[in-house]
Motif scaffolding. Structure first.
Motif, PDB file in Angstrom:
ATOM      1  N   GLN A 170     -14.497  13.844 -51.425  1.00 40.36           N
ATOM      2  CA  GLN A 170     -15.841  13.507 -50.958  1.00 40.36           C
ATOM      3  C   GLN A 170     -15.810  13.271 -49.451  1.00 40.36           C
ATOM      4  OE1 GLN A 170     -17.249  10.390 -49.755  1.00 40.36           O
ATOM      5  NE2 GLN A 170     -19.245  11.383 -49.582  1.00 40.36           N
ATOM      6  N   GLU A 171     -16.745  13.933 -48.758  1.00 43.49           N
ATOM      7  CA  GLU A 171     -16.859  13.721 -47.305  1.00 43.49           C
ATOM      8  C   GLU A 171     -18.321  13.694 -46.909  1.00 43.49           C
ATOM      9  OE1 GLU A 171     -14.643  16.852 -45.540  1.00 43.49           O
ATOM     10  OE2 GLU A 171     -12.722  15.793 -45.712  1.00 43.49           O
ATOM     11  N   TRP A 172     -18.603  13.107 -45.768  1.00 47.44           N
ATOM     12  CA  TRP A 172     -19.978  13.062 -45.258  1.00 47.44           C
ATOM     13  C   TRP A 172     -20.177  14.151 -44.226  1.00 47.44           C
ATOM     14  CZ3 TRP A 172     -23.377  10.213 -47.776  1.00 47.44           C
ATOM     15  CH2 TRP A 172     -22.904   9.124 -48.526  1.00 47.44           C
ATOM     16  N   SER A 206     -26.515  11.938 -42.484  1.00 41.60           N
ATOM     17  CA  SER A 206     -25.288  12.422 -43.131  1.00 41.60           C
ATOM     18  C   SER A 206     -25.600  12.666 -44.602  1.00 41.60           C
ATOM     19  CB  SER A 206     -24.174  11.383 -43.060  1.00 41.60           C
ATOM     20  OG  SER A 206     -23.982  10.946 -41.746  1.00 41.60           O
ATOM     21  N   SER A 208     -23.618  13.837 -48.443  1.00 38.10           N
ATOM     22  CA  SER A 208     -22.328  13.988 -49.108  1.00 38.10           C
ATOM     23  C   SER A 208     -22.081  15.446 -49.469  1.00 38.10           C
ATOM     24  CB  SER A 208     -22.282  13.127 -50.363  1.00 38.10           C
ATOM     25  OG  SER A 208     -21.066  13.342 -51.046  1.00 38.10           O
ATOM     26  N   ASN A 209     -20.816  15.841 -49.428  1.00 41.18           N
ATOM     27  CA  ASN A 209     -20.476  17.211 -49.841  1.00 41.18           C
ATOM     28  C   ASN A 209     -20.147  17.295 -51.324  1.00 41.18           C
ATOM     29  OD1 ASN A 209     -18.067  15.889 -49.960  1.00 41.18           O
ATOM     30  ND2 ASN A 209     -16.867  17.573 -49.080  1.00 41.18           N
ATOM     31  N   LYS A 210     -20.440  16.202 -52.066  1.00 43.99           N
ATOM     32  CA  LYS A 210     -19.992  16.147 -53.461  1.00 43.99           C
ATOM     33  C   LYS A 210     -20.994  15.337 -54.277  1.00 43.99           C
ATOM     34  CE  LYS A 210     -15.837  15.046 -56.076  1.00 43.99           C
ATOM     35  NZ  LYS A 210     -14.448  14.584 -56.061  1.00 43.99           N
ATOM     36  N   GLU A 216     -17.989   7.215 -60.989  1.00 48.26           N
ATOM     37  CA  GLU A 216     -18.729   6.355 -60.064  1.00 48.26           C
ATOM     38  C   GLU A 216     -19.921   5.707 -60.757  1.00 48.26           C
ATOM     39  OE1 GLU A 216     -18.739   8.186 -55.711  1.00 48.26           O
ATOM     40  OE2 GLU A 216     -18.966   9.754 -57.233  1.00 48.26           O
ATOM     41  N   LYS A 290     -24.924   1.674 -53.855  1.00 50.57           N
ATOM     42  CA  LYS A 290     -23.878   2.220 -52.986  1.00 50.57           C
ATOM     43  C   LYS A 290     -24.155   1.922 -51.517  1.00 50.57           C
ATOM     44  CE  LYS A 290     -20.553   4.914 -54.771  1.00 50.57           C
ATOM     45  NZ  LYS A 290     -19.119   4.646 -54.542  1.00 50.57           N
ATOM     46  N   CYS A 292     -26.462   3.433 -49.951  1.00 48.27           N
ATOM     47  CA  CYS A 292     -26.884   4.727 -49.406  1.00 48.27           C
ATOM     48  C   CYS A 292     -28.336   4.989 -49.803  1.00 48.27           C
ATOM     49  CB  CYS A 292     -26.001   5.843 -49.948  1.00 48.27           C
ATOM     50  SG  CYS A 292     -24.264   5.660 -49.527  1.00 48.27           S
ATOM     51  N   ARG A 379     -26.894  13.340 -55.368  1.00 45.74           N
ATOM     52  CA  ARG A 379     -26.140  13.535 -54.116  1.00 45.74           C
ATOM     53  C   ARG A 379     -26.640  12.485 -53.133  1.00 45.74           C
ATOM     54  NH1 ARG A 379     -23.389  17.759 -52.272  1.00 45.74           N
ATOM     55  NH2 ARG A 379     -24.368  19.173 -53.774  1.00 45.74           N
ATOM     56  N   GLN A 382     -27.198   9.281 -45.987  1.00 44.48           N
ATOM     57  CA  GLN A 382     -27.197   8.030 -45.217  1.00 44.48           C
ATOM     58  C   GLN A 382     -28.076   8.198 -43.991  1.00 44.48           C
ATOM     59  OE1 GLN A 382     -23.004   7.369 -44.403  1.00 44.48           O
ATOM     60  NE2 GLN A 382     -22.873   5.800 -46.002  1.00 44.48           N
TER      61      GLN A 382
END
Lengths: 382, 382, 382, 382
Positions: A170-172, A206, A208-210, A216, A290, A292, A379, A382
């Motif tokens: 997971q990345e932003w 931003s 998420s790529n996932k 979760e 989260k 977010c 998804r 932020q």
């Protein structure tokens, strides 16, 4: 693809989706949002008959004059229709009769399409095909609800895969502020609600790529997510309390262990799969928990080329509203999209149930905020 | 008749009643009072399995452990059950599977009955047979509702006769005041609610030798019967206004002419046939309009030998209450009758849908005052 | 008593009952069965105006033509009326205005009664007085509900005694079988539903000389009475589960100790007082638990001279039905009783809230089987 | 203005608004959206007690510990509260007691404010004042509903003016596309939902300089606007049909002529006044009928300096959503706005019921799409 081939392929695919069914499965309607499979078969057929054959095929005689009443969905302009909640009360026409109806209409459509059709006919056929593709997805999710609601939890197709594990980290993804262009571009088919490409201003964000995973979401549950009103909209809180919602749809706790019912049968919950069958209310509460938020549909559309998508319909924070230049089509087809543009949320992407050639980066799906029977997911932004 | 023969004949008759059905017709439940035919097939079978085979056939293994949950109707003592309103949401078990279940149980019952059964087994079997006969009548009226509620108005069996014209002249039979004996006498089968033969005092009364006809009921309608609140109970008035009731169930006004839907199809209303598919509220209002009243169940039982009956269940003015010496049976079978003895009215007689060997002069049928899907009718008293 | 004095005394008593109220207490309607005190004041007044003054007092002008609409209760023959559930939504006419209306009508009635009234006027006045007495009892029980439903649990009148401990020993009175006479006899006032004295046959029976106490009812609760479906009617079981009923109305468990709210305030539950505020369903279940039953209204009427009564309305097993010679009065007054003769149970006796001169051994009170806001109680029979 | 003066002036104004009321008017709640005036008096007072006095005034003892339960509105973090629909069932505390409560809290607040209050106290007081101002508007519209729902249609204040005729000519103001700044700027008080001034891109648009009048709305009605489903959202159509909506709230057709009930009494409909008491659904349908649309809240905010506003709250096409940098406040005050940001529409402007110092160009009001009891109106855009 050639329009006739595209048409026939679509018609065949619908039938294939129903192959695993017993006759009885075609008939029932356990909740009002779900339609009996038989109804989907008839309704998608009626669409071609009503909007194309009756007007454009000379000397066409309708298969059965009662079917307009039975298989009309919501087109008020076409006259009376069976109330949506009563679709599951109709044992007739029989499934065989509905398949005869399909054959009849398919053959007449094929004849029409093979006979040098006008541009209008081709365009209407294209709408009819995409309309049927939409119903193919509903067919699968309705079947899942019908079987998953049955205490026997029958298997639809043991080889059906609902998952598509995203095994990347997971990345932003960060996007800069600026004016972006939103909406459909080009000549390919799209719905009227995607049209009117226009500018929007986005603040920096931003995304998420996932997708959020079952793991979760389970942490959210275990942290008391369904008991903390500060995470929820007022309306969402009332909804979970009234309906005693404490986990996604199709989750079952058996001897202390979480399972989920899939079209492939009842399995242990697979932690790394993207969570699904959650309402907008739940998606929002999870995002709050989260720290977010959900992306807007514009943020999604701009960032989507940078990540993989297609496993789950993704709830956005955007209300379903007309684009600035939106204009309803004339006549009954004008009822297709515009009249739903209130009190619903936009979902973007597509899902494991979406048929081929039916996903687009500008596609705007929409549902009420409490609905969960589609393959919906989360998804974060932020 | 020999108990085994009686049992097998009953089981076969149930299947015969379903012969005209399409698979789809077995599944739907358009209103909560109606059960899907498939459910009747399973439930009557489950009754034999649950109350006889499980206890009295050594080494018997249930056909499917889930079926107890699915086919239990209201026996709270037996454990969880599918909520009545949800019976129409279950596509599985399939109709074929339910027929397999019937075969399985029938064969095991036959084996048990052929092996020198105890008196208890014979008695329980007798209850099971009469239970299935009750459901045979419900099966027919539920099928009528399922088909009659369908916009296509399909025919069940073109040769089915709902009528039994009473072509004799209407006359009043007079009975003197006095103490009479009420309730079942003798060794033949009856339900627990008929037992405890006891004395009642009746004032002098007259009772009609003929059922009210469609013609007479039509006069009531045409005289504004459904618009005159002075004829109705307060609760009945609210019921007709809330539900927009203006004629018996299954009546259709087509181009200004009254038709009725029968199991033989849609016909012009036959004026001389006894009216049917009316609620107690309507029967009462009609009697008020005529300056008469409905008989009590005691008046009916005493007078019944003097007139013909059997075409329609006849609403009485009597509330469904226990007889003076009434005692509930022990265990789950005790739930059969006693727990319904409040807020219902007694119907006497039998109807064109009642199977053979199931009518008795002491038989006490009962329904809520607003229900109309049975073959109910009106006999007047004074 | 002289009719004028009887009239004036009754009118005054109604006002006295309201003395402890705040203006605000006159207005609210927390459940549909409860009417705002203001409405009772207006409705009992309207009855005299509508049925007597308008017809029999020359040149009488109604106080306010809108009041007929507002204070009519259910007399469909008189025209439109405020829906019962909306009585609590009307802040106007103000309480003062309603008291003016009372004064106005009382004075005109007094003038009429002092001027050599016809027999018809006297009889109608008598009905009006008894009608107001019925509402005096409802006024008290409605006030109790209004205050008892308020989280502040205000005291109505600290000196009000709801109890009348029966300190004699419980015994069974036995009565022989035979033909008995039932119904009103003599010239004194009674309602039309008591008329038509007639014979009934009673089997031998026993009846308790004492009402069931709070202590006994507590034993039923503590023995799991609300958890044993075998004790309940099917409809009663659904009712207690849907409404989460686990004790009589107005009972509160505070720090593990049972209290009851009375018109004298919140007190510890007094064990020896007769239980009250229970529905027919609860009375029936309690009797089942005791291995007894409730008496019929006929058994009650025959035995009543042998025991004390008057503390609680006593649920009987009898459905509220017309007596054999029952005839509805003509016109609007015919709506008084007859139209409620379905799906209700008869209560006999009277209660601590019943006004003077309003109790009779032949009096037939009646309520739906789920209602509890009256001072209802239990007497057992065998 | 000095904070103490601002506080006292606000408290006094609330009392003044209630001066024309009878005690009874303070109590009732004819629909769930309307609160009894008594409740508004108590709730606005409780706000100061709960959020300021209890925490910041040393040795403060609450007036009555039960009042927190009774006058809490929706702050889940503060504990149990009376269900909203039950507010009209509470006759106690009496109106006098609630005024005592107001006095008590006002005096303590005054003492606190006069004693060199901290910045936090001043800020909280400011929120409390604006909270009370919001309730002043609700008080007026709730009173209007309470009186306008009464068949006597009482006058609140004969001199009250609901109208503010806009006698200028209707014209379209055109604004160019571009990036604009939206949201609150500066140090003055505003709510958290207006904060986070941010950029939006607007396409070129025109907006009317005048509100839609009763005359224009009447043309919509007379042209069959309520019968043409093509003008309505699907959900709006269902709403008007289910609720039989055929004109704005508070309109009455008397002998063929339209009247409207105002706080000044029942008057003939004044054609040139801006239409009011219409839902979003109706505003949308009207705009469709005109071939126009409603403005977005952003278009409104940018154009508002160019036209007069303040007569009606103006429905916008914008869903009520958080601004990009929106952050909920901590604790119970965080429940003020954020949790309603779903399935509601933004209204901009203010109305004839809005108190002084409570209108701002950035103010975001919001309601569900079917609500009509506020002074809502229509401004068109293109």
């Amino acid at each position: 693809m050639d329009i006739t081939a595209f048409f026939l392929q679509t018609r065949t695919h619908t039938k294939n989706l129903c192959k695993p069914l017993e006759i009885e499965d075609y008939v029932v309607q356990p909740i009002v949002d779900v339609s009996p499979p038989k109804w989907h078969l008839g309704h998608t057929t009626w669409f071609f008959e009503e909007f194309i054959l009756k007007k454009h095929l000379i000397d066409y005689t309708v298969f059965d004059p009662n079917f307009s009443y039975i298989f009309n969905s919501y087109y008020e302009s076409i006259g009376k229709r069976v109330v949506r909640a009563d679709r599951g009360n109709l044992s007739r026409p029989s499934v065989n009769k509905v398949y005869e109806y399909r054959e009849f209409v398919t053959l007449h459509m094929e004849a029409l399409l093979n006979n040098n059709p006008s541009k209008e006919i081709v365009q209407l056929t294209e709408i009819g095909i995409h309309h049927e593709k939409q119903h193919q997805e509903l067919l699968l999710t309705d079947i899942k609800y019908i079987l998953g609601n049955n205490p026997l939890l029958p298997i639809y197709d043991a080889s059906f895969k609902e998952h598509s594990t995203e095994d990347h980290k997971q990345e932003w993804l960060s996007l800069p502020e600026g004016i972006y262009e939103i909406g459909h571009l080009g000549e390919e088919f799209c719905y009227d609600n995607e049209l009117g490409r226009h500018k929007v201003y986005l603040s920096p964000y931003s995304i998420s790529n996932k997708l959020v995973t079952n793991q979760e979401y389970l942490e959210f549950i275990n942290d008391g997510g369904y008991e903390r009103f500060d995470l929820w909209h007022s309306e969402g809180w009332e909804w979970i309390k009234t309906n005693k919602i404490e986990s996604p749809l199709h989750w079952h706790q058996i001897n202390g262990e979480w399972h989920h019912y899939t079209l492939g049968g009842l399995n242990k919950l697979e932690r790394e799969h993207p969570v699904t069958h959650i309402s907008y209310f739940e998606a929002f509460a999870f995002a709050q928990w989260k720290g977010c938020r959900l992306p807007t549909e514009f943020e999604w559309e701009i960032a989507a080329p940078k990540f993989k998508w297609g496993a789950r319909w993704e709830w956005t924070e955007s209300a379903y509203l007309p684009y600035p230049q939106y204009k309803k089509a004339d006549g009954a087809l004008g009822e297709y999209n515009g009249k739903f543009m209130v009190n619903q949320k936009v979902l973007r992407g597509s899902s494991v149930a979406t048929p081929n050639y039916h996903a687009r980066i500008t596609y705007r799906n929409f549902f009420q905020t409490n609905l969960r029977w589609q393959y919906t997911g989360i998804r974060l932004a932020q």
